[in-house]
Design a protein around this motif. Structure first.
Motif, mmCIF file in Angstrom:
data_model
loop_
_atom_site.group_PDB
_atom_site.id
_atom_site.type_symbol
_atom_site.label_atom_id
_atom_site.label_comp_id
_atom_site.label_asym_id
_atom_site.label_seq_id
_atom_site.Cartn_x
_atom_site.Cartn_y
_atom_site.Cartn_z
ATOM 1 N N ARG A 178 0.831 -1.203 0.000
ATOM 2 C CA ARG A 178 0.000 0.000 0.000
ATOM 3 C C ARG A 178 0.861 1.247 0.000
ATOM 4 O O ARG A 178 2.019 1.221 0.403
ATOM 5 N N ALA A 179 0.274 2.341 -0.459
ATOM 6 C CA ALA A 179 0.997 3.607 -0.546
ATOM 7 C C ALA A 179 0.258 4.677 0.227
ATOM 8 O O ALA A 179 -0.928 4.537 0.539
ATOM 9 N N ARG A 180 0.982 5.756 0.546
ATOM 10 C CA ARG A 180 0.377 6.956 1.121
ATOM 11 C C ARG A 180 0.254 8.010 0.031
ATOM 12 O O ARG A 180 0.837 7.880 -1.051
ATOM 13 N N SER A 181 -0.475 9.035 0.314
ATOM 14 C CA SER A 181 -0.697 10.088 -0.686
ATOM 15 C C SER A 181 0.612 10.658 -1.219
ATOM 16 O O SER A 181 0.738 10.973 -2.401
ATOM 17 N N GLY A 182 1.623 10.795 -0.331
ATOM 18 C CA GLY A 182 2.871 11.419 -0.739
ATOM 19 C C GLY A 182 3.914 10.463 -1.268
ATOM 20 O O GLY A 182 5.044 10.883 -1.574
ATOM 21 N N THR A 183 3.583 9.178 -1.403
ATOM 22 C CA THR A 183 4.556 8.226 -1.934
ATOM 23 C C THR A 183 4.928 8.614 -3.365
ATOM 24 O O THR A 183 4.048 8.808 -4.214
ATOM 25 N N PRO A 184 6.231 8.759 -3.663
ATOM 26 C CA PRO A 184 6.645 9.131 -5.020
ATOM 27 C C PRO A 184 6.174 8.106 -6.047
ATOM 28 O O PRO A 184 6.233 6.895 -5.804
ATOM 29 N N ALA A 185 5.728 8.593 -7.196
ATOM 30 C CA ALA A 185 5.209 7.707 -8.230
ATOM 31 C C ALA A 185 6.279 6.745 -8.745
ATOM 32 O O ALA A 185 5.979 5.598 -9.078
ATOM 33 N N HIS A 186 7.535 7.203 -8.792
ATOM 34 C CA HIS A 186 8.581 6.308 -9.292
ATOM 35 C C HIS A 186 8.796 5.128 -8.347
ATOM 36 O O HIS A 186 9.187 4.037 -8.775
ATOM 37 N N GLU A 187 8.517 5.322 -7.033
ATOM 38 C CA GLU A 187 8.606 4.208 -6.089
ATOM 39 C C GLU A 187 7.509 3.188 -6.366
ATOM 40 O O GLU A 187 7.719 1.977 -6.267
ATOM 41 N N LEU A 188 6.331 3.686 -6.720
ATOM 42 C CA LEU A 188 5.229 2.779 -7.041
ATOM 43 C C LEU A 188 5.586 1.919 -8.248
ATOM 44 O O LEU A 188 5.288 0.721 -8.278
ATOM 45 N N ALA A 189 6.203 2.524 -9.242
ATOM 46 C CA ALA A 189 6.628 1.772 -10.424
ATOM 47 C C ALA A 189 7.625 0.683 -10.038
ATOM 48 O O ALA A 189 7.560 -0.448 -10.542
ATOM 49 N N CYS A 190 8.530 0.994 -9.128
ATOM 50 C CA CYS A 190 9.511 0.003 -8.660
ATOM 51 C C CYS A 190 8.830 -1.123 -7.908
ATOM 52 O O CYS A 190 9.173 -2.304 -8.083
ATOM 53 N N TRP A 191 7.846 -0.780 -7.059
ATOM 54 C CA TRP A 191 7.122 -1.801 -6.308
ATOM 55 C C TRP A 191 6.397 -2.751 -7.243
ATOM 56 O O TRP A 191 6.397 -3.968 -7.042
ATOM 57 N N MET A 192 5.743 -2.199 -8.262
ATOM 58 C CA MET A 192 4.997 -3.051 -9.192
ATOM 59 C C MET A 192 5.921 -4.027 -9.891
ATOM 60 O O MET A 192 5.583 -5.203 -10.061
ATOM 61 N N ALA A 193 7.105 -3.561 -10.275
ATOM 62 C CA ALA A 193 8.069 -4.437 -10.933
ATOM 63 C C ALA A 193 8.617 -5.477 -9.963
ATOM 64 O O ALA A 193 8.767 -6.658 -10.302
ATOM 65 N N GLU A 194 8.907 -5.057 -8.743
ATOM 66 C CA GLU A 194 9.513 -5.954 -7.753
ATOM 67 C C GLU A 194 8.561 -7.048 -7.310
ATOM 68 O O GLU A 194 8.959 -8.216 -7.159
ATOM 69 N N PHE A 195 7.298 -6.679 -7.073
ATOM 70 C CA PHE A 195 6.340 -7.638 -6.518
ATOM 71 C C PHE A 195 5.446 -8.275 -7.581
ATOM 72 O O PHE A 195 4.584 -9.101 -7.251
ATOM 73 N N GLY A 196 5.632 -7.899 -8.835
ATOM 74 C CA GLY A 196 4.828 -8.492 -9.898
ATOM 75 C C GLY A 196 3.360 -8.143 -9.815
ATOM 76 O O GLY A 196 2.490 -8.982 -10.060
ATOM 77 N N ILE A 197 3.064 -6.895 -9.448
ATOM 78 C CA ILE A 197 1.677 -6.451 -9.336
ATOM 79 C C ILE A 197 1.461 -5.288 -10.311
ATOM 80 O O ILE A 197 2.406 -4.697 -10.807
ATOM 81 N N ASN A 198 0.186 -4.981 -10.582
ATOM 82 C CA ASN A 198 -0.072 -3.871 -11.502
ATOM 83 C C ASN A 198 -1.023 -2.839 -10.912
ATOM 84 O O ASN A 198 -1.681 -2.091 -11.636
ATOM 85 N N GLY A 199 -1.078 -2.803 -9.586
ATOM 86 C CA GLY A 199 -1.899 -1.802 -8.931
ATOM 87 C C GLY A 199 -1.586 -1.728 -7.441
ATOM 88 O O GLY A 199 -1.301 -2.752 -6.815
#
Length: 215
Positions: free
Chosen positions: A16-37
């Motif tokens: 899960r993310a917070r409002s201020g989580t950088p978008a580039h971190e979200l992209a890294c998480w999706m790649a790392e954990f194999g998720i798309n949301g």
């Protein structure tokens, strides 16, 4: 009759993310954990929105570098959510209606408790025609309606259940059709049922009702 609930098939350990989580971190998480949301929550874990791979791609195509975006600026909101005690069929229809691949699962106070994905739903609905037929006969015809298994002929092909036979009343016919429509994996119901006093099914042909979820 078995009714699968969201809580039984959802993923409980959710990134899960917070409002201020950088978008580039979200992209890294999706790649790392194999998720798309990734759901976006507030300090009380209440869901505020969802950032999907599509949201990130949209931000990139708009010329907004992800280094300068946060979860709040790219997320889709408000998020469509379901409860753990909702049926998987209801959740599947919600996904289909809104063209989404995942649904945050929340408790009574809208706090995040899990995530349901289209993949979870597909796994559940991957049932053989024989399994569906056995459930219709055993759980509905015999155990719920207390009918003889010989009173109703049930065949299932590619998730479409065809019902034939003669029952006592039109109400009994309607109840049986409605219950079969709700069985997990049923994508449609063809009724050739008649009730006492009818010599044949009225109208030009059998009734077809596509009431289930087709992945």
């Amino acid at each position: 009759m078995k009714r699968r609930r969201v809580g039984a098939v959802m993923t409980g350990d959710v990134v899960r993310a917070r409002s201020g989580t950088p978008a580039h971190e979200l992209a890294c998480w999706m790649a790392e954990f194999g998720i798309n949301g990734v759901p976006v929550v507030d300090s009380d874990d209440r869901v505020r929105g969802v950032v999907s791979a599509t949201d990130l791609a949209r931000a990139r195509s708009a010329g907004r570098g992800l280094d300068h975006c946060t979860a709040e600026t790219v997320m889709s909101a408000p998020a469509h959510t379901v409860r753990a005690d909702d049926s998987v069929v209801r959740a599947a229809r919600l996904m289909s209606a809104h063209g989404i691949e995942r649904l945050p699962v929340v408790d009574e106070e809208a706090r995040l408790v899990g995530m349901l994905t289209r993949r979870d739903v597909l796994r559940l609905f991957a049932r053989s025609d024989e399994e569906i037929r056995d459930e219709v006969i055993d759980e509905i015809v015999v155990r719920t309606l207390w009918l003889s298994p010989r009173s109703v002929d049930v065949s299932v092909r590619d998730g479409v259940a065809t019902l034939s036979g003669s029952l006592d009343s039109s109400g009994q016919v309607a109840v049986l059709v409605r219950m079969v429509r709700q069985v997990d994996g049923v994508t449609g119901v063809v009724s050739r049922l008649v009730h006492r006093g009818e010599s044949a099914y009225p109208g030009p042909g059998p009734a077809f009702d596509r009431g289930g979820f087709r992945p």
